[in-house]
Motif scaffolding. Structure first.
Motif, PDB file in Angstrom:
ATOM      1  N   SER A 190      41.018  34.626  36.360  1.00  0.00           N
ATOM      2  CA  SER A 190      40.516  33.527  35.527  1.00  0.00           C
ATOM      3  C   SER A 190      39.057  33.885  35.313  1.00  0.00           C
ATOM      4  N   CYS A 191      38.854  34.825  34.406  1.00  0.00           N
ATOM      5  CA  CYS A 191      37.657  35.672  34.458  1.00  0.00           C
ATOM      6  C   CYS A 191      36.340  34.898  34.434  1.00  0.00           C
ATOM      7  N   HIS A 192      35.568  35.132  35.499  1.00  0.00           N
ATOM      8  CA  HIS A 192      34.183  34.685  35.530  1.00  0.00           C
ATOM      9  C   HIS A 192      33.315  35.760  36.173  1.00  0.00           C
ATOM     10  N   PHE A 193      33.509  36.984  35.722  1.00  0.00           N
ATOM     11  CA  PHE A 193      32.603  38.054  36.147  1.00  0.00           C
ATOM     12  C   PHE A 193      31.209  37.824  35.589  1.00  0.00           C
ATOM     13  N   CYS A 194      31.158  37.282  34.361  1.00  0.00           N
ATOM     14  CA  CYS A 194      29.834  37.005  33.810  1.00  0.00           C
ATOM     15  C   CYS A 194      29.736  35.519  33.488  1.00  0.00           C
ATOM     16  N   GLU A 195      28.541  35.099  33.122  1.00  0.00           N
ATOM     17  CA  GLU A 195      28.306  33.669  32.930  1.00  0.00           C
ATOM     18  C   GLU A 195      28.862  33.133  31.616  1.00  0.00           C
ATOM     19  N   ARG A 196      29.587  33.955  30.877  1.00  0.00           N
ATOM     20  CA  ARG A 196      30.314  33.371  29.751  1.00  0.00           C
ATOM     21  C   ARG A 196      31.513  32.582  30.266  1.00  0.00           C
ATOM     22  N   ARG A 197      31.989  32.977  31.459  1.00  0.00           N
ATOM     23  CA  ARG A 197      33.064  32.260  32.142  1.00  0.00           C
ATOM     24  C   ARG A 197      34.228  31.899  31.225  1.00  0.00           C
ATOM     25  N   CYS A 198      34.827  32.908  30.646  1.00  0.00           N
ATOM     26  CA  CYS A 198      35.933  32.672  29.709  1.00  0.00           C
ATOM     27  C   CYS A 198      37.131  32.023  30.394  1.00  0.00           C
ATOM     28  N   GLY A 199      37.352  32.322  31.677  1.00  0.00           N
ATOM     29  CA  GLY A 199      38.433  31.683  32.422  1.00  0.00           C
ATOM     30  C   GLY A 199      39.838  32.156  32.065  1.00  0.00           C
ATOM     31  N   ASN A 224      43.090  34.953  31.933  1.00  0.00           N
ATOM     32  CA  ASN A 224      43.683  35.896  32.873  1.00  0.00           C
ATOM     33  C   ASN A 224      43.722  37.291  32.262  1.00  0.00           C
ATOM     34  N   ARG A 225      42.771  38.104  32.625  1.00  0.00           N
ATOM     35  CA  ARG A 225      42.719  39.446  32.047  1.00  0.00           C
ATOM     36  C   ARG A 225      43.812  40.352  32.604  1.00  0.00           C
ATOM     37  N   LEU A 226      44.401  39.959  33.751  1.00  0.00           N
ATOM     38  CA  LEU A 226      45.518  40.739  34.298  1.00  0.00           C
ATOM     39  C   LEU A 226      46.752  40.637  33.406  1.00  0.00           C
ATOM     40  N   HIS A 241      42.074  38.796  26.444  1.00  0.00           N
ATOM     41  CA  HIS A 241      40.704  39.260  26.251  1.00  0.00           C
ATOM     42  C   HIS A 241      39.756  38.079  26.167  1.00  0.00           C
ATOM     43  N   GLY A 242      38.590  38.204  26.785  1.00  0.00           N
ATOM     44  CA  GLY A 242      37.544  37.203  26.619  1.00  0.00           C
ATOM     45  C   GLY A 242      36.524  37.665  25.599  1.00  0.00           C
ATOM     46  N   VAL A 243      35.332  37.093  25.664  1.00  0.00           N
ATOM     47  CA  VAL A 243      34.280  37.448  24.715  1.00  0.00           C
ATOM     48  C   VAL A 243      33.986  38.954  24.734  1.00  0.00           C
ATOM     49  N   CYS A 244      34.077  39.553  25.912  1.00  0.00           N
ATOM     50  CA  CYS A 244      33.750  40.983  26.014  1.00  0.00           C
ATOM     51  C   CYS A 244      34.842  41.875  25.429  1.00  0.00           C
ATOM     52  N   GLN A 245      35.975  41.280  25.045  1.00  0.00           N
ATOM     53  CA  GLN A 245      37.059  42.033  24.393  1.00  0.00           C
ATOM     54  C   GLN A 245      37.766  43.027  25.314  1.00  0.00           C
ATOM     55  N   THR A 266      29.594  45.019  34.157  1.00  0.00           N
ATOM     56  CA  THR A 266      30.058  43.732  34.694  1.00  0.00           C
ATOM     57  C   THR A 266      31.554  43.463  34.504  1.00  0.00           C
ATOM     58  N   PRO A 267      32.092  43.566  33.288  1.00  0.00           N
ATOM     59  CA  PRO A 267      33.521  43.252  33.123  1.00  0.00           C
ATOM     60  C   PRO A 267      34.445  44.252  33.814  1.00  0.00           C
ATOM     61  N   SER A 268      33.928  45.400  34.235  1.00  0.00           N
ATOM     62  CA  SER A 268      34.752  46.397  34.922  1.00  0.00           C
ATOM     63  C   SER A 268      34.531  46.388  36.428  1.00  0.00           C
TER      64      SER A 268
HETATM   65  S1  SF4 Z   1      32.961  37.888  28.673  1.00  0.00           S
HETATM   66 FE1  SF4 Z   1      34.443  39.204  29.696  1.00  0.00          FE
HETATM   67  S2  SF4 Z   1      33.576  39.499  31.765  1.00  0.00           S
HETATM   68 FE2  SF4 Z   1      32.548  37.727  30.888  1.00  0.00          FE
HETATM   69  S3  SF4 Z   1      33.761  35.995  31.622  1.00  0.00           S
HETATM   70 FE3  SF4 Z   1      34.517  36.547  29.581  1.00  0.00          FE
HETATM   71  S4  SF4 Z   1      36.253  37.915  29.989  1.00  0.00           S
HETATM   72 FE4  SF4 Z   1      35.026  37.803  31.871  1.00  0.00          FE
END
Ligand code: SF4
Lengths: 168, 203
Positions: free
Chosen positions: A105-114, A116-118, A122-126, B35-37
């Motif tokens: 529930s992706c929150h690697f970065c502060e965009r916090r897309c939430g 499931n990249r598994l 895709h979130g904002v980072c594509q 970061t995303p990786s």
């Molecule tokens: S931009 Fe990418 S790394 Fe950041 S929260 Fe969204 S999916 Fe995760």
């Protein structure tokens, strides 16, 4: 060869202020200290990695405390890393598991897309769960202390191709 | 779009070992920040640790990561190489389309500095790219912040900004459609000196 291209990569270490602030890094480069990951690999955690995420973060806090004590002892020469066993489940295993959960529930970065990249979302980072590297190459344009000096280069840089704007 | 090779943790670790033998020290990710990786990188790090490979781990990032990821990185990174770009959220939102930039990025600098640099187990070089016309809103407030909050970090005050291909096409980016002048760089360097920052050996 490095010396010829970037003579400052050696001379920077004769700057006492630089050396004192980057001391541990310098010692790893010269194989006098272990990289932190080698120490983290010796820290034992509760082996149940199926526990709830809250429980795992709790474990993580405790493991961090243990890690810091151990690192200090190793750096002071009181403990020899090589004489320590590697536990069944280590602090690094715990980190890998927590990273997988963050990804789900992706929150690697502060965009916090939430998302499931598994599951390939895709979130904002594509990016989905896959990672790609461009052809790795020797790179000399870094700050002097980061340029390897001689053959004992042991630094490893996780980096991005910096885009000027549009991206952070 | 993607011109790179897909990797998992194991492949990345063997690539790292190979590169180390070749004298390199750098993996470039396709598509921006590491970061995303982070999940793959942490797996690679575990693999390197299991094979007792003593290589320093450096994190070169925009530092817009979450606090959760910072916690995962804190006890594995030996060196921090973050970019501190914007002194105000307005500049960050307009030029990089991110929200709460200053709060997030300063928090992460502070965490890395206080949790690891102060204890002497990590080094830190903060990179700041001076942007044309952004001295008063970005460069000076960032240097002030560093002097006050992360005084043990070294600072790379960078002059190499040049407008990329998208800039001239977009009137919104009019202010940054030129190089930084020598006069602006002089002002930035003098400001860093006045604050007593250690920037010269790494800039
Ligand atoms: S931009 Fe990418 S790394 Fe950041 S929260 Fe969204 S999916 Fe995760």
């Amino acid at each position: 060869m490095w010396r010829a291209i970037r003579p400052d990569s050696n001379s920077v270490w004769s700057n006492g202020q630089v050396l004192s602030r980057l001391r541990r890094y310098y010692d790893i480069l010269n194989d006098r200290k272990p990289a932190k990951m080698l120490v983290a690999n010796r820290v034992e955690v509760d082996s149940d990695l199926n526990a709830s995420t809250d429980k795992l973060w709790d474990q993580h806090r405790k493991a961090s405390g243990k890690f810091r004590v151990l690192l200090r002892e190793i750096d002071r020469g009181n403990v020899d890393l090589k004489e320590l066993d590697t536990p069944k489940t280590s602090y690094l295993d715990l980190k890998v598991e927590l990273a997988r959960r963050i990804l789900a529930s992706c929150h690697f970065c502060e965009r916090r897309c939430g998302i499931n990249r598994l599951e390939g979302k895709h979130g904002v980072c594509q990016l989905d769960a896959k990672a790609y590297v461009s052809s790795a190459f020797l790179h000399l344009g870094e700050e002097a202390p980061l340029v390897p000096s001689g053959t004992n280069a042991r630094a490893f840089l996780w980096r991005c191709n910096l885009l000027q704007h549009v991206h952070v | 779009m993607i011109d790179g090779v897909e990797v998992d943790g194991e492949k990345l670790a063997s690539l790292a070992r190979h590169l180390k033998r070749e004298g390199a020290r750098n993996i470039n990710y396709v598509g921006g920040d590491p970061t995303p990786s982070a999940h793959v990188i942490l797996e690679a790090i575990r693999n390197l640790a299991r094979t007792e490979t003593n290589i320093t781990q450096l994190w070169n990032s925009n530092f817009y990561c979450s606090k959760e990821l910072m916690n995962l990185l804190l006890d594995v990174m030996d060196f921090w190489l973050p970019d501190f770009k914007y002194g105000t959220d307005e500049c960050a939102e307009r030029l990089s389309k991110v929200k709460r930039y200053f709060e997030v990025v300063s928090r992460n600098h502070k965490l890395a500095h206080d949790e690891t640099v102060v204890e002497g187990n990590s080094g830190m070089i903060i990179r700041h790219l001076v942007m044309p016309g952004h001295l008063d809103c970005c460069t000076k407030p960032i240097l002030d912040w560093i002097a006050e909050n992360t005084p043990l970090a070294l600072v790379n005050v960078m002059s190499q900004y040049h407008p990329d291909h998208l800039v001239p096409k977009n009137p919104e980016y009019k202010d940054i459609n030129r190089r930084v002048t020598a006069k602006e760089m002089k002002e930035a360097y003098e400001y860093a000196d006045k604050l007593g920052l250690l920037w010269r050996p790494v800039s």
